[in-house]
Design an enzyme around this catalytic site. Structure first.
Site, PDB file in Angstrom:
ATOM      1  N   GLU A 176       0.854  -1.196   0.000  1.00  0.00           N
ATOM      2  CA  GLU A 176       0.000   0.000   0.000  1.00  0.00           C
ATOM      3  C   GLU A 176       0.885   1.240   0.000  1.00  0.00           C
ATOM      4  O   GLU A 176       2.028   1.181   0.452  1.00  0.00           O
ATOM      5  CB  GLU A 176      -0.890   0.002   1.249  1.00  0.00           C
ATOM      6  CG  GLU A 176      -0.082   0.089   2.520  1.00  0.00           C
ATOM      7  CD  GLU A 176      -0.870  -0.284   3.763  1.00  0.00           C
ATOM      8  OE1 GLU A 176      -1.719   0.508   4.157  1.00  0.00           O
ATOM      9  OE2 GLU A 176      -0.614  -1.362   4.335  1.00  0.00           O
TER      10      GLU A 176
ATOM     11  N   LYS B  42       2.833   4.508   1.024  1.00  0.00           N
ATOM     12  CA  LYS B  42       3.283   5.082   2.295  1.00  0.00           C
ATOM     13  C   LYS B  42       2.962   6.565   2.247  1.00  0.00           C
ATOM     14  O   LYS B  42       3.555   7.323   1.477  1.00  0.00           O
ATOM     15  CB  LYS B  42       4.782   4.860   2.471  1.00  0.00           C
ATOM     16  CG  LYS B  42       5.290   5.351   3.806  1.00  0.00           C
ATOM     17  CD  LYS B  42       6.719   4.881   4.026  1.00  0.00           C
ATOM     18  CE  LYS B  42       7.204   5.172   5.435  1.00  0.00           C
ATOM     19  NZ  LYS B  42       7.221   6.593   5.772  1.00  0.00           N
TER      20      LYS B  42
ATOM     21  N   ASP C 122       2.778  10.397   3.124  1.00  0.00           N
ATOM     22  CA  ASP C 122       3.716  11.324   3.748  1.00  0.00           C
ATOM     23  C   ASP C 122       2.944  12.363   4.564  1.00  0.00           C
ATOM     24  O   ASP C 122       2.703  13.479   4.118  1.00  0.00           O
ATOM     25  CB  ASP C 122       4.560  11.993   2.653  1.00  0.00           C
ATOM     26  CG  ASP C 122       5.806  12.627   3.230  1.00  0.00           C
ATOM     27  OD1 ASP C 122       6.059  12.428   4.434  1.00  0.00           O
ATOM     28  OD2 ASP C 122       6.512  13.315   2.489  1.00  0.00           O
TER      29      ASP C 122
ATOM     30  N   TYR D 191      -4.658   2.582   8.371  1.00  0.00           N
ATOM     31  CA  TYR D 191      -3.862   1.467   7.851  1.00  0.00           C
ATOM     32  C   TYR D 191      -3.390   0.485   8.918  1.00  0.00           C
ATOM     33  O   TYR D 191      -2.729  -0.494   8.613  1.00  0.00           O
ATOM     34  CB  TYR D 191      -2.657   1.966   7.042  1.00  0.00           C
ATOM     35  CG  TYR D 191      -1.784   2.978   7.760  1.00  0.00           C
ATOM     36  CD1 TYR D 191      -1.079   2.641   8.906  1.00  0.00           C
ATOM     37  CD2 TYR D 191      -1.665   4.269   7.273  1.00  0.00           C
ATOM     38  CE1 TYR D 191      -0.296   3.554   9.559  1.00  0.00           C
ATOM     39  CE2 TYR D 191      -0.868   5.206   7.930  1.00  0.00           C
ATOM     40  CZ  TYR D 191      -0.190   4.838   9.069  1.00  0.00           C
ATOM     41  OH  TYR D 191       0.591   5.755   9.721  1.00  0.00           O
TER      42      TYR D 191
ATOM     43  N   LYS E 182      11.148   2.569  -0.087  1.00  0.00           N
ATOM     44  CA  LYS E 182      11.140   4.016  -0.343  1.00  0.00           C
ATOM     45  C   LYS E 182      11.388   4.320  -1.817  1.00  0.00           C
ATOM     46  O   LYS E 182      12.117   3.598  -2.498  1.00  0.00           O
ATOM     47  CB  LYS E 182      12.224   4.706   0.495  1.00  0.00           C
ATOM     48  CG  LYS E 182      12.099   4.504   1.998  1.00  0.00           C
ATOM     49  CD  LYS E 182      10.856   5.130   2.595  1.00  0.00           C
ATOM     50  CE  LYS E 182      10.973   6.617   2.785  1.00  0.00           C
ATOM     51  NZ  LYS E 182      11.687   7.045   3.961  1.00  0.00           N
TER      52      LYS E 182
ATOM     53  N   CYS F  98      42.883  18.729  15.344  1.00  0.00           N
ATOM     54  CA  CYS F  98      41.495  19.124  15.542  1.00  0.00           C
ATOM     55  C   CYS F  98      41.350  20.633  15.318  1.00  0.00           C
ATOM     56  O   CYS F  98      42.091  21.417  15.931  1.00  0.00           O
ATOM     57  CB  CYS F  98      41.077  18.757  16.961  1.00  0.00           C
ATOM     58  SG  CYS F  98      39.476  19.437  17.415  1.00  0.00           S
TER      59      CYS F  98
ATOM     60  N   CYS G  97      40.551  22.271  18.974  1.00  0.00           N
ATOM     61  CA  CYS G  97      41.424  22.298  20.155  1.00  0.00           C
ATOM     62  C   CYS G  97      42.870  22.006  19.796  1.00  0.00           C
ATOM     63  O   CYS G  97      43.713  21.922  20.691  1.00  0.00           O
ATOM     64  CB  CYS G  97      40.924  21.308  21.211  1.00  0.00           C
ATOM     65  SG  CYS G  97      41.173  19.590  20.771  1.00  0.00           S
TER      66      CYS G  97
ATOM     67  N   CYS H 228      39.508  13.431  16.946  1.00  0.00           N
ATOM     68  CA  CYS H 228      40.267  14.329  17.808  1.00  0.00           C
ATOM     69  C   CYS H 228      40.563  13.579  19.094  1.00  0.00           C
ATOM     70  O   CYS H 228      39.688  12.927  19.661  1.00  0.00           O
ATOM     71  CB  CYS H 228      39.416  15.570  18.087  1.00  0.00           C
ATOM     72  SG  CYS H 228      39.890  16.445  19.575  1.00  0.00           S
TER      73      CYS H 228
ATOM     74  N   CYS I  35      38.543  19.090  24.638  1.00  0.00           N
ATOM     75  CA  CYS I  35      38.146  19.662  23.349  1.00  0.00           C
ATOM     76  C   CYS I  35      36.774  20.312  23.503  1.00  0.00           C
ATOM     77  O   CYS I  35      35.798  19.639  23.850  1.00  0.00           O
ATOM     78  CB  CYS I  35      38.091  18.576  22.280  1.00  0.00           C
ATOM     79  SG  CYS I  35      37.439  19.193  20.713  1.00  0.00           S
TER      80      CYS I  35
HETATM   81  S1  IVH Z   1       2.262   0.853   9.099  1.00  0.00           S
HETATM   82  C1  IVH Z   1       3.958  -0.966  13.005  1.00  0.00           C
HETATM   83  N1  IVH Z   1       1.393   1.837   6.834  1.00  0.00           N
HETATM   84  O1  IVH Z   1       5.279   5.667   8.154  1.00  0.00           O
HETATM   85  C2  IVH Z   1       3.888  -0.269  11.701  1.00  0.00           C
HETATM   86  N2  IVH Z   1       2.750   3.238   8.195  1.00  0.00           N
HETATM   87  O2  IVH Z   1       8.081   5.209   8.656  1.00  0.00           O
HETATM   88  C3  IVH Z   1       2.891   0.812  11.669  1.00  0.00           C
HETATM   89  N3  IVH Z   1       3.073   5.490   7.296  1.00  0.00           N
HETATM   90  O3  IVH Z   1       5.049   5.877  11.631  1.00  0.00           O
HETATM   91  C4  IVH Z   1       2.968   1.661  10.478  1.00  0.00           C
HETATM   92  N4  IVH Z   1       1.865   5.238   5.488  1.00  0.00           N
HETATM   93  O4  IVH Z   1       3.415   7.268  10.218  1.00  0.00           O
HETATM   94  C5  IVH Z   1       2.129   2.067   7.928  1.00  0.00           C
HETATM   95  N5  IVH Z   1       0.509   2.586   4.850  1.00  0.00           N
HETATM   96  C6  IVH Z   1       1.224   2.819   5.922  1.00  0.00           C
HETATM   97  C7  IVH Z   1       1.844   4.065   6.156  1.00  0.00           C
HETATM   98  C8  IVH Z   1       2.613   4.226   7.316  1.00  0.00           C
HETATM   99  C9  IVH Z   1       2.602   6.073   6.183  1.00  0.00           C
HETATM  100  C10 IVH Z   1       3.971   6.154   8.266  1.00  0.00           C
HETATM  101  C11 IVH Z   1       3.599   5.992   9.714  1.00  0.00           C
HETATM  102  C12 IVH Z   1       4.805   5.371  10.362  1.00  0.00           C
HETATM  103  C13 IVH Z   1       5.892   5.744   9.409  1.00  0.00           C
HETATM  104  C14 IVH Z   1       7.070   4.810   9.494  1.00  0.00           C
END
Ligand code: IVH
Length: 705
Positions: free
Chosen positions: A125, A127, A129, A235, A323, A428, A431, A446, A452
């Protein structure tokens, strides 16, 4: 704004001007922070504050009780009540390419004991932002909304969350207790409209939709949040009185049926090939989604597998964020500066001609170490085809997520004729002590230690940082000033500030930027942190290689500062039972253990630690929740073939139940779990009279906890 020189003013005129400034700045503060409708620009605001400070310096006797110098400009961070999450809000580990995702899949298969060809489903799914939010419903009613905060304690933003239309206020047919977790975000369209509106009103512009969403959710006045168009995707979940489903997919469908918006691009994928092809689809759709995403999240679909896989200290083993590649830009390298860190590491920093990378202006980037500049890796191989980096070069800069910008490449065709290779300093810059690169160390350090100033100040900054003492009102800037003036030289001095500078001739309240109220708030905030957990204290000491997770492991292992200190004394020779015990802690390797023992044994450093501890009330470490665990505190050894779980899984489970897992049988062993084919370990256990169970016996012992 033009001001007449303060020297031409008499007392009466200065007093009148100070009164006008106090009134104007108070109104500007309210307009900015509370009404979110600023009527002057940031630059004008700063100029008024500077004028006020100038007048106060010239006429100290006229400083007003409501002086604007004593009010902090930023939004109050103590404006929200704190919420402790019943189940921590974790983050995700990251992967960047196909091989990272294949490794993730292999690790999971290995942990679960699944063959490479067994079917293993994942969800994929986008991610989002934005910022994560946890919504708690009790008997179908929304009772609390909390931000993630540091993962265990967040901010109570319930009133604000109630203004978001994607968030239901009531649910029908929901579990009695249901915590829904997801991301608050702002669409591109809404972000553009908000910024346009801010611009028209002369208000502050937001750098990107994520900042706009965060700024809008964290408003003290919920009516401001209501006026900002925030959205929410569900999610995940936290505490539950009954399961939502048996799989991730079914649970999301249930959340959807309860009225939450789930992401329409979520797919069930059988194996990595399908994950990667869905990743490509999402990446292609990225520009047209209408909101920011920064990758794709993969999660094991079967929740019973998720439970078995469990968590590392801050991330689940069953999920990963894949990512998107970082954004890139070319710019000129104007200078290379050397920064000295708290452990003496000399880090080269690229000073760049400012350039926008992914919506953020970048003017500094890390150059890692001297080998990186020279075009070499730490094993003597070449990077960037061996091209070195020189001042004056055109360099390619990238940012990935929130990380510090990095320099990726050099354009040799644009190199100035007179550019010379960078000579990394051998002393350094702070110092003048020799800077030495030890065998096997990637960085030059250093050798000045606590003499320092850079190391001392960095140690202090680390000490007050968020994961360490986290003292409200005492950040890097204040630490630098106090250090420069000789008010604090080491952590213990922070706790002596009130004594030294609360009254008498040199008083904190008389310093520029401080007043009666802010000074006494700081002293109180410092006193609040005298009571500190053992884990935070160990982390705060800033010992090389000893991070947050390791500090907590050490705290849990030793329980109290006295026990920790004694163990470090006893382990000084890097051998013997205390040493063996230290390196036996899962997560503590020899490098970390050596650094720890050496630091605790180094007289100057130890003196500083002892002076600090004398100021504190160190809380013994709370054992993890182990009620009813029959193996808490026991040493367990696994041997032979396990048939119902892998060795890694058995170890993780035993440790989660508070046991210590050891690789060899000794008089300290409490329990041996022996599968078929157990050999010498089983014999030794029998000789020593140690309780031995087979795999089924073990599973029975720990069943139901
Ligand atoms: S699952 C235990 N699903 O990404 C795992 N997180 O880098 C719970 N985020 O803190 C997170 N989209 O704020 C999950 N589809 C998605 C997400 C997601 C964005 C964020 C979330 C998390 C962060 C981690």
């Amino acid at each position: 704004m033009a001001f007449s020189s303060v020297d031409t003013l008499d007392e009466k005129e200065a007093g009148a001007e100070l009164a006008r400034l106090a009134d104007l700045l108070a109104k500007a503060n309210a307009a900015y922070h509370t009404e979110d409708n600023p009527f002057i620009s940031d630059a004008e605001y700063d100029a008024l504050k500077a004028r006020n400070a100038e007048l106060e310096a010239r006429f100290p006797q006229l400083k007003r009780p409501d002086s604007p110098s004593d009010t902090v400009g930023a939004a109050p961070s103590d404006g929200f009540a704190k919420v402790t999450h019943e189940i921590a809000m974790l983050s995700l580990s990251n992967g960047f390419d196909q091989s990272d995702i294949e490794d993730f899949d292999q690790r999971i298969r290995k942990f679960l004991g699944l063959g490479t060809s067994a079917r293993l489903d994942y969800t994929a799914e986008p991610k989002i932002d934005g910022l994560s939010l946890s919504l708690r419903y009790e008997n179908g009613a929304l009772v609390q909304a909390a931000t993630r905060g540091d993962g265990s304690v967040g901010e109570n933003v319930t009133a604000n969350a109630r203004t978001i239309s994607d968030i239901p206020q009531t649910l029908t047919d929901a579990p009695d207790v249901l915590e829904v977790r997801g991301e608050v975000y702002m669409s591109h369209e809404d972000f553009d409209a908000l910024n346009q509106n801010q611009k028209n009103r002369g208000g502050k512009l937001f750098a990107n939709p994520r900042n706009a969403a965060a700024g809008s959710l964290r408003q003290l006045d919920p009516e401001i949040t209501r006026s900002r168009p925030l959205k929410f995707f569900a999610y995940a979940w936290g505490a539950l009185s009954e399961p939502l489903g048996e799989t991730q997919t079914a649970s999301l469908a249930r959340l959807n049926a309860l009225g939450f918006v789930t992401n329409p691009m979520t797919r069930l994928c059988a194996g990595t090939a399908e994950l990667l092809s869905h990743y490509t689809k999402i990446e292609q759709a990225r520009a047209t989604l209408g909101y920011d995403i920064d990758g794709v999240v993969y999660k094991v679909d079967d929740l019973s597998f998720q439970r078995r896989l469990g968590f590392r200290s801050t991330t689940p083993r069953w999920a990963i964020a894949h990512k998107f590649p970082a954004e890139l830009a070319w710019t000129r390298l104007e200078a290379i500066d050397i920064q000295v860190g708290r452990t003496g590491a000399m880090s080269p920093v690229a000073r760049l001609h400012p350039v926008t990378v992914g919506g953020v202006v970048v003017s500094n980037a890390t150059l890692h170490n001297e080998d990186y500049i020279a075009g070499k890796d730490n094993k003597g191989g070449t990077i960037r085809g061996g091209k070195d980096i020189r001042v004056g070069d055109w360099v390619q800069v990238y940012r990935a997520g929130d990380v510090i910008p990095k320099v990726a490449d050099v354009d040799l065709s644009k190199r100035p004729k007179d550019a010379t290779p960078f000579a990394f300093p051998e002393t350094c810059p702070q110092c003048n002590s020799a800077a030495i690169r030890e065998e096997g160390d990637a960085v030059r350090r250093c050798t000045g230690g606590l003499i320092c100033p850079a190391q001392a100040v960095e140690k202090l900054k680390h000490f007050v940082s968020r994961a360490a003492f986290d003292i409200e009102g005492l950040g890097s800037k204040q630490v630098e000033q106090f250090y420069a003036d000789g008010w604090i030289k080491e952590p213990a001095d922070i706790f002596l500030l009130r004594e030294g500078f609360g009254s008498g001739v040199r008083q904190l309240k008389n310093r520029e930027g401080w007043g009666e109220k802010s000074a006494s708030n700081l002293f109180d905030a410092i006193d609040d942190k005298r009571r500190i957990s053992l884990g935070r204290l160990i982390f705060a000491l800033g010992i090389r290689h000893v991070g947050e997770a390791a500090s907590n492991l050490l705290a849990q292992h030793y329980g109290s500062f006295a026990a920790f200190e004694k163990a470090m004394n006893d382990a000084q020779e890097l051998c013997g039972p205390a040493w063996e015990d230290l390196i036996g802690i899962d997560g503590v390797g020899e490098v970390m253990a050596t650094s720890l023992v050496r630091s605790m044994g180094q007289p100057a450093e130890r003196g500083s630690i002892d002076r600090l501890v004398a100021q504190l009330d160190v809380q013994d470490a709370a054992r993890p929740k182990l009620e009813g665990s029959p193996v808490a505190g026991k040493t367990v050894v696994f041997t032979g073939t396990l048939e119902k779980m892998t060795r890694a899984e058995a170890k993780a489970r035993a440790e989660a139940l508070g046991a210590k897992v050891s690789g060899s049988v000794s008089a300290k062993t409490d329990l041996l779990v022996a599968g078929p084919g157990a050999g010498s370990k089983a014999q030794k256990a029998a000789q020593l009279g140690i309780e031995t169970l087979d795999e089924d016996g073990w599973l029975e012992l720990i069943a139901g906890i």
